[in-house]
Design an enzyme around this catalytic site. Structure first.
Site, PDB file in Angstrom:
ATOM      1  CB  SER A  73      -5.565   1.881  -2.169  1.00 48.16           C
ATOM      2  OG  SER A  73      -6.201   0.760  -1.810  1.00 48.16           O
ATOM      3  CD  GLU A  80      -3.034   1.149   0.640  1.00 54.12           C
ATOM      4  OE1 GLU A  80      -3.764   0.154   0.768  1.00 54.12           O
ATOM      5  OE2 GLU A  80      -3.289   2.100  -0.099  1.00 54.12           O
ATOM      6  CG  ASP A 100      -0.971   4.999  -0.903  1.00 58.75           C
ATOM      7  OD1 ASP A 100      -1.710   4.417  -1.717  1.00 58.75           O
ATOM      8  OD2 ASP A 100      -1.196   5.044   0.321  1.00 58.75           O
ATOM      9  CG  ASP A 149     -20.411   9.820 -18.148  1.00 52.12           C
ATOM     10  OD1 ASP A 149     -20.274   9.240 -17.047  1.00 52.12           O
ATOM     11  OD2 ASP A 149     -21.507  10.227 -18.582  1.00 52.12           O
ATOM     12  CB  VAL A 150     -17.279   5.280 -16.125  1.00 49.43           C
ATOM     13  CG1 VAL A 150     -17.357   3.766 -16.082  1.00 49.43           C
ATOM     14  CG2 VAL A 150     -15.832   5.745 -16.195  1.00 49.43           C
ATOM     15  CG  ASP A 162     -22.202   6.432 -12.339  1.00 47.16           C
ATOM     16  OD1 ASP A 162     -21.383   5.904 -11.569  1.00 47.16           O
ATOM     17  OD2 ASP A 162     -21.924   6.715 -13.529  1.00 47.16           O
TER      18      ASP A 162
END
Ligand SMILES: *[C@@H]1O[C@H](CO)[C@@H](O)[C@H](O)[C@H]1NC(C)=O
Ligand SMILES: *[C@@H]1O[C@H](CO)[C@@H](O)[C@H](O)[C@H]1NC(C)=O
Ligand SMILES: *[C@@H]1O[C@H](CO)[C@@H](O)[C@H](O)[C@H]1NC(C)=O
Ligand SMILES: *[C@@H]1O[C@H](CO)[C@@H](O)[C@H](O)[C@H]1NC(C)=O
Ligand SMILES: *[C@@H]1O[C@H](CO)[C@@H](O)[C@H](O)[C@H]1NC(C)=O
Ligand SMILES: *[C@@H]1O[C@H](CO)[C@@H](O)[C@H](O)[C@H]1NC(C)=O
Length: 596
Positions: A505, A301, A305, A551-552, A577
């Site tokens: 993440s 992680e 990042d 836009d998805v 959405d």
């Protein structure tokens, strides 16, 4: 009238002995004094100081994966964090509305930490009452923050148990980490309760982590195929970042915060950039590590990042806040929150991959942490959270009856929440579809903020089929706000390239880096930082045609595995959405809109 049931608390009239008298905790099931009276129980049973639960609704069970790890001795040190009641929270809210509303004459006129302190610092009465209460128990080893609204104090466990009536501190472990917590709820004297929002270091366990790699999970038997995999080069191409789209303003900065006992290695960053860096100018090291970095193995992680915020927010000074929990009784996330109020000079953009089930947290805690995000917003900081990796989530209310399960801080109206997507064709840089793990939904605690009301209502109206109404609170804060790719990342940790790293993440630092780049251009034009950016983001999208986002519109995320919902949560659609928000960034257009 029963004297013990008096609501009045006068600190000056009560000597130290009076406080100290309440030694033995009441049986946990016993209701506070006046309730007993109403139930006809004689008042003499009730202690003469009534207690009040600050967090009656906090989940105090042992979370999955943790087990008992031994008693705490009476002299073991506990570190408790008292969240003192702030003044002018209403004013703070108003101020944030003005400073983040692009139509306001106050837009971008951010406050310094000093100015913020003057607005919200606790009243003298609050400070006196709490200090006197602690002093009467011999608690003096305390430190405060610049805004004076947090107080962290060391004390022995026996003192802590006397102070917080009902608490019982014990050690627990998850195999990697040992913490001290109480599985029994605590009370504070009623006269004190009105001056404290909650006490940290008592109940909340470190939250689960979000990121995973399929290889780490399933072992080496998964064979590599010629799947594309996400690297900085792929991301920059997809989001239209050219080689010259890198930061260059000397005062720009960004940060990742993380709360696991894991660390990041500079050497991994160098190896990562060498392997995947492509041709853009980037930095080779972290400028500041706040908190402690152990010498143990680098974590996935932490590496993810850092490597990705420095790829989209390239050539921008980057900090790491590393709060694995300095002390066994600390809440790492709360530790970070208090740090923000103690640093006057701090990066502009923060990305955080952390979340907990909203229903497991007390409302007092949720509201106070929300205030902390408002405090960050009026200072011009942008706070981004991952939307989570469980889709709409699912909680069984009772046998056979389910509901979705929002995640916090993703559900706070004062942060920018980032969902996840995948490439439509995993072998090419194509358009994106929903990543079915992408966290999204509606808060059960925070009501829908004005800035998003039109977009969310339009979604609810537009969709022909929605999950049953009992699964979500259609009047709540809806998230995510935006999205970015979350599937199949490459990460280098401990000098080893690791494929198939997935989760929101991954999307969060990518989006955060892009906001940092936009801040950079704004600073060059003498404009203020983006700060709390949601009102502006929803405004530029008002007509649905800004071109600032891809836009998805394809795919649904997971929800409950039951017949009523057929395993689905919400589905993506044209425009906003609750799966992918407005979609993923088209940098040149987004920049244009956010510079206007
Ligand atoms: C406060 O407590 C901490 C932890 O037990 C200890 O290290 C420190 O020396 C104490 N400070 C004072 C002033 O007693
Ligand atoms: C806040 O910063 C001051 C000064 O650096 C320090 O003495 C204090 O311990 C800090 N407070 C907390 C809660 O860490
Ligand atoms: C950005 O990327 C898209 C798709 O990859 C492309 O169609 C578009 O022309 C690019 N440029 C701008 C300025 O939007
Ligand atoms: C990188 O950033 C520094 C300031 O932090 C700036 O001086 C330098 O010109 C930048 N490099 C490029 C290629 O823009
Ligand atoms: C960066 O900040 C310093 C200190 O506030 C200031 O003196 C300097 O002019 C700033 N640099 C730019 C390019 O704005
Ligand atoms: C939306 O469209 C209307 C009418 O075409 C226009 O007046 C308005 O400025 C647009 N708003 C935004 C935020 O683009």
């Amino acid at each position: 009238m029963c004297p013990g049931c008096s609501r009045k608390y006068l600190p000056r009239d009560l000597g130290p002995r009076f406080w100290a008298r309440r030694r033995s905790p009441p049986p946990p099931a016993m209701a506070p004094g006046c309730l007993l009276l109403l139930m006809g129980v004689s008042c003499s049973l009730v202690s003469s100081i009534r207690g009040a639960f600050l967090e009656p609704d906090q989940y105090v069970g042992l979370p999955e994966g943790w087990k008992y790890a031994g008693r705490v001795s009476a002299t073991d040190q506990i570190l408790l964090t008292f969240a003192l009641k702030q003044q002018n929270v209403y004013k703070l809210n108003k101020k944030l509305d003005q400073l983040s509303n692009p139509d306001s004459s106050q837009y971008g006129k951010y406050l310094s930490l000093d100015q913020l302190s003057r607005m919200i610092r606790p009243s003298d009465k609050t400070l006196q009452t709490v200090w006197m209460w602690l002093g009467n128990f011999g608690v003096h080893n305390c430190s405060t923050v610049q805004t004076l609204d947090f107080l962290s104090c060391f004390m022995s466990s026996s003192t802590a148990e006397k102070l917080l009536t009902g608490s019982k501190f014990t050690r627990y472990t998850n195999g990697h980490q040992t913490v001290i917590r109480s599985l029994a709820k605590y009370e504070v004297p009623e006269g004190v309760s009105e001056h404290i929002d909650f006490v940290g270091g008592v109940h909340r366990f470190p939250a689960k982590m979000a990121v995973m790699s399929k290889t780490w999970k399933s072992g080496p038997q998964i064979k590599a195929n010629f799947h594309l995999g996400v690297t900085p080069k792929v991301l920059r191409k997809r989001y239209n970042l050219t080689a010259s789209d890198v930061g260059s303003h000397e005062n720009n900065s960004q940060a990742v915060a993380q709360f696991l006992e894991q660390y990041f290695h500079q050497l991994d960053l160098a190896a990562f950039m060498r392997l995947f860096g492509g041709s853009f100018v980037h930095r080779t090291k972290i400028d500041n590590i706040v908190g402690h970095q152990g010498c143990i193995m680098a974590g996935l992680e932490a590496s993810l990042d850092v490597e990705y915020i420095m790829s989209s927010g390239a050539n921008i000074s980057t900090w790491v806040f590393s709060n694995g929990g300095r002390h066994e009784s600390q809440e790492p996330f709360l530790d970070w929150i208090t740090l923000l109020s103690n640093m006057s000079s701090i990066p502009w953009v923060h990305t955080i991959s952390y979340g907990d089930d909203e229903d497991s947290l007390s409302v007092a805690y949720l509201k106070r942490i929300n205030n902390e995000f408002m405090k960050a917003g009026v200072r011009g900081l942008s706070i981004l959270f991952a939307s989570g990796d469980a889709g709409a989530g699912c909680r069984e209310i009772r046998k056979g009856v389910n509901t979705f399960r929002p995640s916090f801080p993703a559900s706070s109206p004062y942060v920018t929440t980032v969902g996840g997507t995948s490439f439509k064709n995993p072998f090419q840089i194509t358009s994106e579809v929903t990543d079915s793990i992408s966290g999204g939904g509606f808060s059960n605690v925070f009501k829908m903020p004005n800035y998003q009301a039109a977009a969310v209502k339009s979604y609810l109206k537009r969709m022909k089929s929605l999950p049953p109404g009992s699964y979500y609170n259609a009047a709540g804060r809806a998230y995510p706000d935006v999205a970015a790719l979350s599937d199949n990342y490459w990460v280098v940790a401990n000098l080893i390239p690791i494929p198939w790293v997935s989760g929101t993440s991954a999307s969060t630092p990518v989006f955060g880096g892009i906001l940092s780049l936009i801040n950079d251009r704004r600073f060059q034009k003498g404009l203020p930082a983006l700060g709390f950016v949601n009102p502006l983001l929803y405004k530029i999208q008002k007509n649905g045609t800004s071109g600032a986002f891809f836009d998805v519109t394809i795919g649904c995320h997971y929800g409950c595995l039951d017949e009523k919902t057929e395993g689905k949560g919400f589905c993506a659609s044209v425009s906003w959405d609750p799966v992918t928000g407005w979609g993923t960034p088209n940098y040149p257009e987004l920049l244009k809109m956010l510079l206007a």
